[in-house]
Scaffold this active site. Structure first.
Site, short mmCIF file in Angstrom:
data_model
loop_
_atom_site.label_atom_id
_atom_site.label_comp_id
_atom_site.label_asym_id
_atom_site.label_seq_id
_atom_site.Cartn_x
_atom_site.Cartn_y
_atom_site.Cartn_z
N VAL A 204 0.66 -0.75 0.44
CA VAL A 204 -0.18 0.14 0.08
C VAL A 204 1.06 1.19 -0.48
CG1 VAL A 204 -1.81 1.06 1.02
CG2 VAL A 204 -1.36 -1.11 0.84
N LYS A 205 0.63 2.14 -0.77
CA LYS A 205 1.06 3.25 -0.87
C LYS A 205 0.15 4.35 -0.40
CE LYS A 205 3.57 6.94 -4.16
NZ LYS A 205 3.43 7.56 -5.62
N THR A 206 0.79 5.17 0.81
CA THR A 206 0.11 6.56 0.91
C THR A 206 0.56 7.25 2.01
OG1 THR A 206 -1.83 6.30 2.94
CG2 THR A 206 -0.22 5.14 3.36
N ASP A 252 8.20 6.91 -1.11
CA ASP A 252 8.05 6.64 -2.56
C ASP A 252 8.51 8.13 -2.95
OD1 ASP A 252 7.76 6.18 -5.07
OD2 ASP A 252 5.31 5.59 -5.40
#
Length: 292
Positions: A204-206, A252
């Site tokens: 998961v990118k958050t 990221d």
């Protein structure tokens, strides 16, 4: 059918207790995956540190040639040495990233809108699994708009990617979208990150938020924190440090790298925070030494 009547806010996250189902594998929640899935995750997450530095340069798929991304072919060679994983579109990668770099690829696989359209939330999976396989993608990235008009269709796109990725052992990275009208609270991120994990994504990118350690603890797959809008270098390094200290498995970063006046030095010190345990203060001191 479950409903929200009588639901109570979660309180006990056991933030200081390590995840209990890792076995001998270095990626959170991945101990029961098959060999191919683990192999791709090991390209993204460094087996020694268990973490990743992703470089995001996929902004052109809805923003065009934004500042810093005018020439991908000139930018990427400056930064690639300090990135574990490159996040881009198939067009950007095929045209401007030499295959000889042999880096993990998080392939942007969703699209549907542009900055000319007010509502960006209506995205679908636009990259087929055959093309992801051809590109040897280490993961497919799908934008998901929880709480927005496009929630249903982006959830469907996410699950389509998870289903296809599971068939071919390609991880799916669910990207938690935060439009300008969407809230950015720990309550929202607790909901959104857990939903994506429950749908079956492997990453998961958050975004970093208050009480991020609770968000990380409640999500059974690794969280990678997005850099978001351009910040002063010192502030961006503090955000990266706090993210890692609060349980993130990596960052990221895009604009906080390529819009810096010193992008190569910036990604170098971000790498030190993620993989070598540098504090934000140590990283900023190194940054200043590198640029002077």
């Amino acid at each position: 059918m479950a409903d929200n009547v009588g639901n109570k806010d979660a309180k006990t996250f056991s933030e200081n207790v390590p995840f209990a189902n890792n076995g001998d594998f270095h990626v959170k929640g991945a101990s029961n995956y098959d060999w191919g899935m683990k192999d791709r995750l090991s390209r993204i997450f460094n087996p020694n540190s268990g973490k990743t530095v992703m470089l995001a340069f996929d902004h052109g798929y809805f923003m065009g040639p934004t500042s810093g991304l005018e020439r991908l072919d000139l930018l990427i060679p400056q930064l690639v040495d300090y990135a574990d994983c490159l996040m881009g579109t198939r067009g950007g990668i095929r045209s401007s990233v030499p295959a000889s770099y042999n880096k993990a690829i998080a392939l942007r696989a969703s699209s549907g809108s542009s900055i000319l359209q007010g509502d960006l939330s209506h995205e679908s999976m636009v990259v087929g699994i055959d093309d992801a396989i051809k590109m040897n993608a280490s993961a497919m990235a799908i934008q998901t708009f929880i709480g927005a008009d496009g929630q249903k269709e982006t959830i469907e796109a996410l699950n389509k990617a998870v289903n296809l990725g599971s068939k071919y052992s390609i991880p799916t990275m669910g990207v938690v979208a935060v439009g300008k009208e969407m809230e950015r609270t720990s309550k929202f991120f607790l909901l959104a990150t857990r939903m994506l994990a429950e749908f079956g994504v492997q990453i998961v990118k958050t975004y970093y938020c208050e009480d991020f350690e609770k968000v990380a603890s409640a999500c059974p797959v690794p969280l990678v924190v997005a850099g978001g809008k351009k910040l002063p270098e010192k502030d961006a390094l503090t955000m990266a440090y706090k993210s890692i200290q609060s349980g993130a498995a990596g960052v990221d970063m895009g604009r906080n790298i390529f819009q810096s006046k010193h992008p190569r030095e910036m990604i170098q010190v971000v790498n030190k925070i993620v993989h070598e345990g540098y504090s934000d203060k140590e990283a900023y001191e190194l940054f200043e030494n590198l640029i002077n």
